[in-house]
Design a protein around this motif. Structure first.
Motif, mmCIF file in Angstrom:
data_model
loop_
_atom_site.group_PDB
_atom_site.id
_atom_site.type_symbol
_atom_site.label_atom_id
_atom_site.label_comp_id
_atom_site.label_asym_id
_atom_site.label_seq_id
_atom_site.Cartn_x
_atom_site.Cartn_y
_atom_site.Cartn_z
ATOM 1 N N ALA A 15 0.834 -1.205 0.000
ATOM 2 C CA ALA A 15 0.000 0.000 0.000
ATOM 3 C C ALA A 15 0.871 1.259 0.000
ATOM 4 O O ALA A 15 0.588 2.224 -0.721
ATOM 5 C CB ALA A 15 -0.944 -0.007 1.203
ATOM 6 N N ALA A 16 1.929 1.251 0.789
ATOM 7 C CA ALA A 16 2.830 2.406 0.840
ATOM 8 C C ALA A 16 3.533 2.600 -0.509
ATOM 9 O O ALA A 16 3.673 3.741 -0.985
ATOM 10 C CB ALA A 16 3.858 2.231 1.953
ATOM 11 N N ASP A 17 3.964 1.507 -1.135
ATOM 12 C CA ASP A 17 4.604 1.589 -2.452
ATOM 13 C C ASP A 17 3.634 2.132 -3.505
ATOM 14 O O ASP A 17 4.013 2.951 -4.352
ATOM 15 C CB ASP A 17 5.131 0.227 -2.886
ATOM 16 C CG ASP A 17 6.320 -0.249 -2.061
ATOM 17 O OD1 ASP A 17 6.898 0.583 -1.313
ATOM 18 O OD2 ASP A 17 6.662 -1.448 -2.153
ATOM 19 N N ALA A 18 2.384 1.680 -3.441
ATOM 20 C CA ALA A 18 1.379 2.152 -4.391
ATOM 21 C C ALA A 18 1.121 3.648 -4.198
ATOM 22 O O ALA A 18 0.989 4.393 -5.171
ATOM 23 C CB ALA A 18 0.083 1.359 -4.233
ATOM 24 N N LYS A 19 1.071 4.096 -2.952
ATOM 25 C CA LYS A 19 0.861 5.515 -2.680
ATOM 26 C C LYS A 19 2.039 6.333 -3.179
ATOM 27 O O LYS A 19 1.852 7.394 -3.783
ATOM 28 C CB LYS A 19 0.655 5.767 -1.189
ATOM 29 C CG LYS A 19 0.399 7.236 -0.886
ATOM 30 C CD LYS A 19 0.055 7.482 0.542
ATOM 31 C CE LYS A 19 -0.244 8.921 0.871
ATOM 32 N NZ LYS A 19 0.163 9.961 0.003
ATOM 33 N N THR A 20 3.253 5.835 -2.975
ATOM 34 C CA THR A 20 4.445 6.536 -3.463
ATOM 35 C C THR A 20 4.403 6.659 -4.978
ATOM 36 O O THR A 20 4.682 7.724 -5.540
ATOM 37 C CB THR A 20 5.719 5.789 -3.023
ATOM 38 O OG1 THR A 20 5.758 5.748 -1.595
ATOM 39 C CG2 THR A 20 6.975 6.458 -3.543
ATOM 40 N N GLU A 21 4.041 5.581 -5.636
ATOM 41 C CA GLU A 21 3.959 5.593 -7.096
ATOM 42 C C GLU A 21 2.869 6.555 -7.568
ATOM 43 O O GLU A 21 3.053 7.294 -8.546
ATOM 44 C CB GLU A 21 3.696 4.179 -7.630
ATOM 45 C CG GLU A 21 3.700 4.071 -9.133
ATOM 46 C CD GLU A 21 5.036 4.395 -9.777
ATOM 47 O OE1 GLU A 21 5.028 4.862 -10.936
ATOM 48 O OE2 GLU A 21 6.077 4.214 -9.142
ATOM 49 N N ALA A 22 1.736 6.569 -6.899
ATOM 50 C CA ALA A 22 0.647 7.483 -7.258
ATOM 51 C C ALA A 22 1.088 8.935 -7.064
ATOM 52 O O ALA A 22 0.799 9.802 -7.906
ATOM 53 C CB ALA A 22 -0.594 7.180 -6.438
ATOM 54 N N ASP A 23 1.787 9.203 -5.977
ATOM 55 C CA ASP A 23 2.283 10.558 -5.727
ATOM 56 C C ASP A 23 3.285 10.978 -6.804
ATOM 57 O O ASP A 23 3.271 12.118 -7.273
ATOM 58 C CB ASP A 23 2.934 10.652 -4.343
ATOM 59 C CG ASP A 23 1.936 10.559 -3.207
ATOM 60 O OD1 ASP A 23 0.717 10.727 -3.456
ATOM 61 O OD2 ASP A 23 2.366 10.302 -2.063
ATOM 62 N N ARG A 24 4.137 10.058 -7.208
ATOM 63 C CA ARG A 24 5.119 10.332 -8.257
ATOM 64 C C ARG A 24 4.401 10.628 -9.585
ATOM 65 O O ARG A 24 4.761 11.584 -10.293
ATOM 66 C CB ARG A 24 6.065 9.144 -8.408
ATOM 67 C CG ARG A 24 7.212 9.402 -9.362
ATOM 68 C CD ARG A 24 8.190 8.231 -9.442
ATOM 69 N NE ARG A 24 8.761 7.959 -8.131
ATOM 70 C CZ ARG A 24 8.783 6.756 -7.562
ATOM 71 N NH1 ARG A 24 8.265 5.715 -8.181
ATOM 72 N NH2 ARG A 24 9.327 6.590 -6.383
ATOM 73 N N ALA A 25 3.405 9.847 -9.900
ATOM 74 C CA ALA A 25 2.652 10.061 -11.133
ATOM 75 C C ALA A 25 1.915 11.402 -11.094
ATOM 76 O O ALA A 25 1.874 12.125 -12.099
ATOM 77 C CB ALA A 25 1.664 8.919 -11.355
ATOM 78 N N GLU A 26 1.353 11.746 -9.954
ATOM 79 C CA GLU A 26 0.659 13.034 -9.808
ATOM 80 C C GLU A 26 1.644 14.184 -10.007
ATOM 81 O O GLU A 26 1.329 15.180 -10.673
ATOM 82 C CB GLU A 26 -0.008 13.131 -8.440
ATOM 83 C CG GLU A 26 -0.722 14.439 -8.189
ATOM 84 C CD GLU A 26 -1.911 14.694 -9.097
ATOM 85 O OE1 GLU A 26 -2.225 15.872 -9.329
ATOM 86 O OE2 GLU A 26 -2.527 13.718 -9.580
ATOM 87 N N GLY A 27 2.830 14.070 -9.461
ATOM 88 C CA GLY A 27 3.855 15.098 -9.643
ATOM 89 C C GLY A 27 4.259 15.248 -11.102
ATOM 90 O O GLY A 27 4.419 16.369 -11.605
ATOM 91 N N ALA A 28 4.417 14.126 -11.784
ATOM 92 C CA ALA A 28 4.778 14.163 -13.203
ATOM 93 C C ALA A 28 3.663 14.808 -14.015
ATOM 94 O O ALA A 28 3.923 15.614 -14.930
ATOM 95 C CB ALA A 28 5.065 12.754 -13.716
ATOM 96 N N LEU A 29 2.415 14.480 -13.678
ATOM 97 C CA LEU A 29 1.271 15.078 -14.371
ATOM 98 C C LEU A 29 1.254 16.588 -14.162
ATOM 99 O O LEU A 29 1.071 17.353 -15.121
ATOM 100 C CB LEU A 29 -0.032 14.457 -13.873
ATOM 101 C CG LEU A 29 -1.315 15.092 -14.416
ATOM 102 C CD1 LEU A 29 -1.397 14.944 -15.924
ATOM 103 C CD2 LEU A 29 -2.526 14.482 -13.734
#
Length: 83
Positions: A15-29
């Motif tokens: 869950a923590a890894d998924a949240k990190t990845e989602a945050d990274r994707a949001e930043g890139a967007l």
């Protein structure tokens, strides 16, 4: 069905890894949206797509105009240019 402590740890990490990845994707967007605004004045993806379509049409029209004028030039002056 209950899960044990080890399974809970694995799920918590996933869950923590998924949240990190989602945050990274949001930043890139957000970075790409800022680039669209700064470079092209577009505030949304549909606006950027419309601008791209407009630029592609302008490019196609310009290429057609160039080819037409080149053919006319070659028709008129081509014999003098042949070496």
């Amino acid at each position: 069905m209950a899960i044990n402590v080890d399974e809970y740890g694995v799920l918590k990490k996933r869950a923590a890894d998924a949240k990190t990845e989602a945050d990274r994707a949001e930043g890139a967007l957000q970075a790409k949206m800022k680039q669209l605004r700064d470079e092209f004045g577009c505030d949304s993806l549909p606006a950027a797509e419309a601008l791209l379509a407009e630029k592609n049409k302008l490019l196609a029209d310009s290429e057609a105009d160039y080819n037409e004028k080149l053919a006319a030039f070659q028709e008129k002056w081509g014999k003098l240019l042949d070496v």
